[in-house]
Design a protein around this motif. Structure first.
Motif, PDB file in Angstrom:
ATOM      1  N   ARG A 210      -4.899  20.368   6.142  1.00  0.00           N
ATOM      2  CA  ARG A 210      -4.906  18.934   6.412  1.00  0.00           C
ATOM      3  C   ARG A 210      -4.205  18.181   5.076  1.00  0.00           C
ATOM      4  NH1 ARG A 210      -8.395  17.302  10.668  1.00  0.00           N
ATOM      5  NH2 ARG A 210      -9.803  18.844  11.316  1.00  0.00           N
ATOM      6  N   LEU A 211      -3.303  17.145   5.554  1.00  0.00           N
ATOM      7  CA  LEU A 211      -2.834  16.231   4.412  1.00  0.00           C
ATOM      8  C   LEU A 211      -3.074  14.634   4.901  1.00  0.00           C
ATOM      9  CD1 LEU A 211      -1.264  15.350   1.825  1.00  0.00           C
ATOM     10  CD2 LEU A 211       0.884  15.851   3.334  1.00  0.00           C
ATOM     11  N   GLY A 212      -4.124  14.195   4.494  1.00  0.00           N
ATOM     12  CA  GLY A 212      -4.455  12.723   4.952  1.00  0.00           C
ATOM     13  C   GLY A 212      -3.625  11.698   4.106  1.00  0.00           C
ATOM     14  N   GLY A 213      -4.217  10.325   4.432  1.00  0.00           N
ATOM     15  CA  GLY A 213      -3.351   9.456   4.112  1.00  0.00           C
ATOM     16  C   GLY A 213      -2.183   8.569   4.566  1.00  0.00           C
ATOM     17  N   PHE A 214      -1.790   9.121   5.670  1.00  0.00           N
ATOM     18  CA  PHE A 214      -0.565   8.590   6.580  1.00  0.00           C
ATOM     19  C   PHE A 214      -1.038   7.381   7.256  1.00  0.00           C
ATOM     20  CE2 PHE A 214       1.177  12.692   5.456  1.00  0.00           C
ATOM     21  CZ  PHE A 214       2.361  12.461   5.288  1.00  0.00           C
ATOM     22  N   ASP A 215      -2.505   7.005   7.278  1.00  0.00           N
ATOM     23  CA  ASP A 215      -2.702   5.890   7.847  1.00  0.00           C
ATOM     24  C   ASP A 215      -2.360   4.660   7.256  1.00  0.00           C
ATOM     25  OD1 ASP A 215      -3.626   4.391  10.217  1.00  0.00           O
ATOM     26  OD2 ASP A 215      -5.817   4.794   9.921  1.00  0.00           O
ATOM     27  N   THR A 216      -0.943   4.308   7.107  1.00  0.00           N
ATOM     28  CA  THR A 216      -0.555   3.353   6.075  1.00  0.00           C
ATOM     29  C   THR A 216      -0.393   1.759   6.649  1.00  0.00           C
ATOM     30  OG1 THR A 216       1.607   4.186   6.603  1.00  0.00           O
ATOM     31  CG2 THR A 216       0.509   4.866   4.486  1.00  0.00           C
ATOM     32  N   HIS A 217      -1.467   1.186   6.869  1.00  0.00           N
ATOM     33  CA  HIS A 217      -1.265  -0.281   7.528  1.00  0.00           C
ATOM     34  C   HIS A 217      -0.817  -1.115   6.561  1.00  0.00           C
ATOM     35  CE1 HIS A 217      -3.090   0.792  11.493  1.00  0.00           C
ATOM     36  NE2 HIS A 217      -3.870   1.622  10.987  1.00  0.00           N
ATOM     37  N   ASP A 218      -0.898  -0.931   5.129  1.00  0.00           N
ATOM     38  CA  ASP A 218      -0.564  -1.657   4.118  1.00  0.00           C
ATOM     39  C   ASP A 218       0.004  -0.815   3.161  1.00  0.00           C
ATOM     40  OD1 ASP A 218      -2.820  -0.627   2.881  1.00  0.00           O
ATOM     41  OD2 ASP A 218      -3.914  -2.403   3.261  1.00  0.00           O
ATOM     42  N   ASN A 219       0.698  -1.503   2.217  1.00  0.00           N
ATOM     43  CA  ASN A 219       1.529  -0.789   0.967  1.00  0.00           C
ATOM     44  C   ASN A 219       2.176   0.614   1.350  1.00  0.00           C
ATOM     45  OD1 ASN A 219       0.542  -3.045  -0.588  1.00  0.00           O
ATOM     46  ND2 ASN A 219      -1.410  -2.298  -0.644  1.00  0.00           N
ATOM     47  N   GLN A 220       2.461   0.664   2.451  1.00  0.00           N
ATOM     48  CA  GLN A 220       3.323   1.920   2.715  1.00  0.00           C
ATOM     49  C   GLN A 220       4.715   2.027   1.765  1.00  0.00           C
ATOM     50  OE1 GLN A 220       3.745   3.027   6.936  1.00  0.00           O
ATOM     51  NE2 GLN A 220       6.099   3.262   6.445  1.00  0.00           N
ATOM     52  N   VAL A 221       5.274   1.098   1.409  1.00  0.00           N
ATOM     53  CA  VAL A 221       6.503   1.237   0.573  1.00  0.00           C
ATOM     54  C   VAL A 221       6.320   0.046  -0.448  1.00  0.00           C
ATOM     55  CG1 VAL A 221       8.006   1.799   2.541  1.00  0.00           C
ATOM     56  CG2 VAL A 221       7.627  -0.667   1.964  1.00  0.00           C
ATOM     57  N   ASP A 222       7.054   0.302  -1.593  1.00  0.00           N
ATOM     58  CA  ASP A 222       6.923  -0.397  -2.719  1.00  0.00           C
ATOM     59  C   ASP A 222       8.018  -2.032  -2.286  1.00  0.00           C
ATOM     60  OD1 ASP A 222       8.482  -1.967  -5.210  1.00  0.00           O
ATOM     61  OD2 ASP A 222       6.910  -0.386  -6.038  1.00  0.00           O
ATOM     62  N   SER A 223       7.417  -3.021  -2.613  1.00  0.00           N
ATOM     63  CA  SER A 223       7.915  -4.211  -2.019  1.00  0.00           C
ATOM     64  C   SER A 223       9.300  -4.393  -2.426  1.00  0.00           C
ATOM     65  CB  SER A 223       6.968  -5.527  -2.366  1.00  0.00           C
ATOM     66  OG  SER A 223       6.916  -5.853  -3.880  1.00  0.00           O
ATOM     67  N   SER A 224       9.753  -3.597  -3.854  1.00  0.00           N
ATOM     68  CA  SER A 224      10.893  -3.982  -4.438  1.00  0.00           C
ATOM     69  C   SER A 224      11.822  -2.776  -3.986  1.00  0.00           C
ATOM     70  CB  SER A 224      10.952  -4.042  -5.855  1.00  0.00           C
ATOM     71  OG  SER A 224      10.478  -2.823  -6.475  1.00  0.00           O
ATOM     72  N   ASP A 225      11.456  -1.676  -3.522  1.00  0.00           N
ATOM     73  CA  ASP A 225      12.391  -0.746  -3.102  1.00  0.00           C
ATOM     74  C   ASP A 225      11.611   0.126  -2.097  1.00  0.00           C
ATOM     75  OD1 ASP A 225      13.762   1.586  -2.994  1.00  0.00           O
ATOM     76  OD2 ASP A 225      13.956   2.359  -4.887  1.00  0.00           O
ATOM     77  N   HIS A 226      12.094  -0.215  -0.847  1.00  0.00           N
ATOM     78  CA  HIS A 226      11.499   0.344   0.419  1.00  0.00           C
ATOM     79  C   HIS A 226      11.647   2.103   0.430  1.00  0.00           C
ATOM     80  CE1 HIS A 226      11.061  -3.627   2.490  1.00  0.00           C
ATOM     81  NE2 HIS A 226      10.490  -3.394   1.502  1.00  0.00           N
ATOM     82  N   THR A 227      12.425   2.602  -0.450  1.00  0.00           N
ATOM     83  CA  THR A 227      12.636   4.050  -0.353  1.00  0.00           C
ATOM     84  C   THR A 227      11.597   4.663  -1.130  1.00  0.00           C
ATOM     85  OG1 THR A 227      14.251   4.023  -2.215  1.00  0.00           O
ATOM     86  CG2 THR A 227      15.268   3.864  -0.043  1.00  0.00           C
ATOM     87  N   VAL A 228      10.781   4.095  -1.950  1.00  0.00           N
ATOM     88  CA  VAL A 228       9.622   4.490  -2.756  1.00  0.00           C
ATOM     89  C   VAL A 228       8.353   4.084  -2.253  1.00  0.00           C
ATOM     90  CG1 VAL A 228      11.261   5.178  -4.391  1.00  0.00           C
ATOM     91  CG2 VAL A 228       9.950   2.972  -4.503  1.00  0.00           C
ATOM     92  N   GLY A 229       7.134   4.551  -2.781  1.00  0.00           N
ATOM     93  CA  GLY A 229       5.919   4.028  -2.346  1.00  0.00           C
ATOM     94  C   GLY A 229       5.043   5.060  -1.790  1.00  0.00           C
ATOM     95  N   GLU A 230       3.920   4.908  -1.159  1.00  0.00           N
ATOM     96  CA  GLU A 230       2.804   5.838  -0.719  1.00  0.00           C
ATOM     97  C   GLU A 230       3.313   6.806   0.301  1.00  0.00           C
ATOM     98  OE1 GLU A 230      -1.492   5.378   1.507  1.00  0.00           O
ATOM     99  OE2 GLU A 230      -0.621   3.831   0.725  1.00  0.00           O
ATOM    100  N   HIS A 231       4.312   6.358   1.208  1.00  0.00           N
ATOM    101  CA  HIS A 231       4.636   7.194   2.347  1.00  0.00           C
ATOM    102  C   HIS A 231       5.555   8.134   1.641  1.00  0.00           C
ATOM    103  CE1 HIS A 231       5.596   8.191   6.592  1.00  0.00           C
ATOM    104  NE2 HIS A 231       6.938   8.241   6.337  1.00  0.00           N
ATOM    105  N   ALA A 232       6.448   7.737   0.657  1.00  0.00           N
ATOM    106  CA  ALA A 232       7.494   8.612   0.226  1.00  0.00           C
ATOM    107  C   ALA A 232       6.632   9.778  -0.441  1.00  0.00           C
ATOM    108  CB  ALA A 232       8.480   8.020  -0.690  1.00  0.00           C
ATOM    109  N   GLU A 233       5.738   9.328  -1.212  1.00  0.00           N
ATOM    110  CA  GLU A 233       4.899  10.253  -1.951  1.00  0.00           C
ATOM    111  C   GLU A 233       4.274  11.262  -1.140  1.00  0.00           C
ATOM    112  OE1 GLU A 233       4.373  11.019  -5.465  1.00  0.00           O
ATOM    113  OE2 GLU A 233       6.079   9.572  -5.671  1.00  0.00           O
ATOM    114  N   LEU A 234       3.770  10.784  -0.119  1.00  0.00           N
ATOM    115  CA  LEU A 234       3.122  11.849   1.008  1.00  0.00           C
ATOM    116  C   LEU A 234       4.055  12.714   1.544  1.00  0.00           C
ATOM    117  CD1 LEU A 234       0.822   9.255   3.094  1.00  0.00           C
ATOM    118  CD2 LEU A 234       0.227  10.965   1.756  1.00  0.00           C
ATOM    119  N   LEU A 235       5.245  12.385   1.917  1.00  0.00           N
ATOM    120  CA  LEU A 235       6.257  13.222   2.587  1.00  0.00           C
ATOM    121  C   LEU A 235       6.850  14.033   1.158  1.00  0.00           C
ATOM    122  CD1 LEU A 235       8.503  11.035   4.748  1.00  0.00           C
ATOM    123  CD2 LEU A 235       6.639  12.416   5.335  1.00  0.00           C
ATOM    124  N   LYS A 236       6.687  13.857   0.216  1.00  0.00           N
ATOM    125  CA  LYS A 236       7.018  14.673  -1.013  1.00  0.00           C
ATOM    126  C   LYS A 236       6.087  15.616  -1.273  1.00  0.00           C
ATOM    127  CE  LYS A 236       8.228  14.989  -5.901  1.00  0.00           C
ATOM    128  NZ  LYS A 236       7.431  16.230  -6.233  1.00  0.00           N
TER     129      LYS A 236
END
Length: 202
Positions: free
Chosen positions: A48-74
């Motif tokens: 299991r890899l949890g954390g994908f229930d990203t209703h908020d702060n999925q991306v960085d407000s200044s750069d949508h290519t980085v943030g929580e979702h990008a870290e999960l995929l990494k």
């Protein structure tokens, strides 16, 4: 207790593996590789890899290519890469097919809090050298045409992917597979996996 002893004995047969990261997914996959190489006959493993229930702060407000979702995929990428390198090191990579899945998809339009809400479609990744390696299989989702709720239309039913892996990799007969998924399944062309006598592996 008896089954636990069998698991421990399989693990103890392996004393050298390729390197893994310290994150939870990588460490789970390290154990799976060790048990397979140690001869445990369990044909199916779940990590299991949890954390994908990203209703908020999925991306960085200044750069949508980085943030929580990008870290999960990494984390997903790094864990699978380490796992596959280890399987190759252990000489069992061609006996293993991996698959990702989730119990929910995500919508493509962001909500008011830099996140996305639950949706009706999601990608699945299959990996392993026994697959044909042709990349994308199926019809691509139309990002420009979500429904009124922001949901993507899916074109491949996830149950058909499960069914094809069960039948063509784990060598379960077609009738049993249909009973398990609750309907007659559709063959997915292009996966490149076929059942061999005695089963392929894991």
């Amino acid at each position: 207790d008896q089954y636990g002893e069998v698991v421990v004995n399989a693990a103890n047969k392996i004393n050298q593996q390729a390197s893994y990261g310290d994150d939870g997914l990588s460490q789970q996959l390290k154990v799976v590789a060790r048990l397979i190489a140690g001869g445990l006959k369990t044909p199916l493993y779940l990590v299991r890899l949890g954390g994908f229930d990203t209703h908020d702060n999925q991306v960085d407000s200044s750069d949508h290519t980085v943030g929580e979702h990008a870290e999960l995929l990494k984390n997903l990428n790094d864990g699978i890469m380490s796992f596959m390198q280890d399987l190759e090191f252990l000489g069992i990579d061609e006996r293993v097919v991996g698959m990702t899945f989730s119990e929910f998809g995500r919508r493509i339009i962001s909500n008011a809090s830099l996140g996305t809400d639950h949706g009706s479609a999601a990608p699945m990744f299959l990996f392993g050298p026994s697959l044909n390696g042709n990349g994308f299989i199926g019809q691509a989702a139309k990002l420009q045409a979500p429904d009124d709720y922001g949901n993507l239309q899916f074109y491949t039913d996830f149950r058909d992917i499960y069914a094809n892996v069960l039948e063509n990799w784990l060598c379960i007969d077609s009738q049993t597979v249909n009973e398990v998924i609750g309907r007659n399944h559709t063959t997915i062309e292009g996966l490149g996996i076929t059942c061999v006598e005695g089963g392929n592996g894991y």
